[in-house]
Design an enzyme around this catalytic site. Sequence first.
Site, PDB file in Angstrom:
ATOM      1  N   CYS A  51      -9.212 -64.482 -86.887  1.00 46.09           N
ATOM      2  CA  CYS A  51      -8.713 -65.863 -87.007  1.00 46.09           C
ATOM      3  C   CYS A  51      -7.956 -66.191 -85.730  1.00 46.09           C
ATOM      4  CB  CYS A  51      -7.870 -66.040 -88.269  1.00 46.09           C
ATOM      5  SG  CYS A  51      -6.376 -65.027 -88.340  1.00 46.09           S
ATOM      6  N   ARG A  97      -5.053 -65.670 -92.214  1.00 47.58           N
ATOM      7  CA  ARG A  97      -6.397 -65.573 -92.792  1.00 47.58           C
ATOM      8  C   ARG A  97      -7.075 -64.228 -92.565  1.00 47.58           C
ATOM      9  NH1 ARG A  97      -8.609 -70.666 -89.740  1.00 47.58           N
ATOM     10  NH2 ARG A  97      -7.151 -69.736 -88.246  1.00 47.58           N
ATOM     11  N   ASP A 122      -6.628 -73.226 -92.562  1.00 49.70           N
ATOM     12  CA  ASP A 122      -5.527 -72.355 -92.161  1.00 49.70           C
ATOM     13  C   ASP A 122      -4.270 -72.642 -92.994  1.00 49.70           C
ATOM     14  OD1 ASP A 122      -3.639 -70.828 -90.910  1.00 49.70           O
ATOM     15  OD2 ASP A 122      -4.343 -71.321 -88.885  1.00 49.70           O
TER      16      ASP A 122
HETATM   17  P1  4NP Z   1      -4.005 -67.584 -88.791  1.00 50.54           P
HETATM   18  O1  4NP Z   1      -2.895 -68.749 -88.881  1.00 50.54           O
HETATM   19  O2  4NP Z   1      -4.902 -67.939 -87.630  1.00 50.54           O
HETATM   20  O3  4NP Z   1      -4.725 -67.673 -90.108  1.00 50.54           O
HETATM   21  O4  4NP Z   1      -3.241 -66.301 -88.601  1.00 50.54           O
HETATM   22  C1  4NP Z   1      -2.057 -69.099 -87.824  1.00 50.54           C
HETATM   23  C2  4NP Z   1      -0.818 -68.505 -87.709  1.00 50.54           C
HETATM   24  C3  4NP Z   1       0.034 -68.889 -86.692  1.00 50.54           C
HETATM   25  C4  4NP Z   1      -0.358 -69.856 -85.784  1.00 50.54           C
HETATM   26  C5  4NP Z   1      -1.601 -70.448 -85.896  1.00 50.54           C
HETATM   27  C6  4NP Z   1      -2.456 -70.065 -86.910  1.00 50.54           C
HETATM   28  N1  4NP Z   1       0.535 -70.259 -84.748  1.00 50.54           N
HETATM   29  O5  4NP Z   1       0.178 -71.194 -84.014  1.00 50.54           O
HETATM   30  O6  4NP Z   1       1.598 -69.674 -84.602  1.00 50.54           O
END
Ligand code: 4NP
Length: 172
Positions: free
Chosen positions: A31, A37, A142
Amino acid sequence: MPRRSKPGHATKTSAPILPSRLEPSQILFVCLGNICRSPAAEGLFRALEPSVDCDSAGTASYHVGEPPYGAMRQALKRRDVDVSDLRARQFSAADFSGFGLILAMDLDNLAAIEAQRPRGNQVPVHLFTDFAPQTGVDHVPDPYYTRDFDGCLDLLEQAAAGLKQALAPRHS
Ligand code: 4NP
């Protein structure tokens, strides 16, 4: 003109066709941040199919070294899945050598992965939602932004079940 759809908003109903020589004993879930995710997908799938070596990574480096996001850990714990041992790391081109199958949570992740594919490398990269065509969605929203951690896990569980089913003939 082919119909173009905004990443993350198209619907997809066709089942994926995995190459017949695919033997993914090692699967990488990817992800953006590797704190919501993909570690959730890793935790769910390793619980479902312990014979497969699972890992996860993020295309971004923001959270490298961190455990999965607290709200996601808690949502998983309510489903008896523990991911407290996982730590975020960034996806790299070397992952094309270490895994037999790479699964992206959305189309942006997929593009970021493909941009690093070494010349000649043929490791299959799919959307994880390819394994849950019945849901009609082409990405895992997300929960870091939507805050719908349980909805995310419901979708990931369907994709994990579909992936297990798709691999079953190769693991029997
Ligand atoms: P992930 O979600 O891609 O599902 O781990 C996110 C977690 C943090 C961030 C973006 C997406 N962030 O920009 O910090």
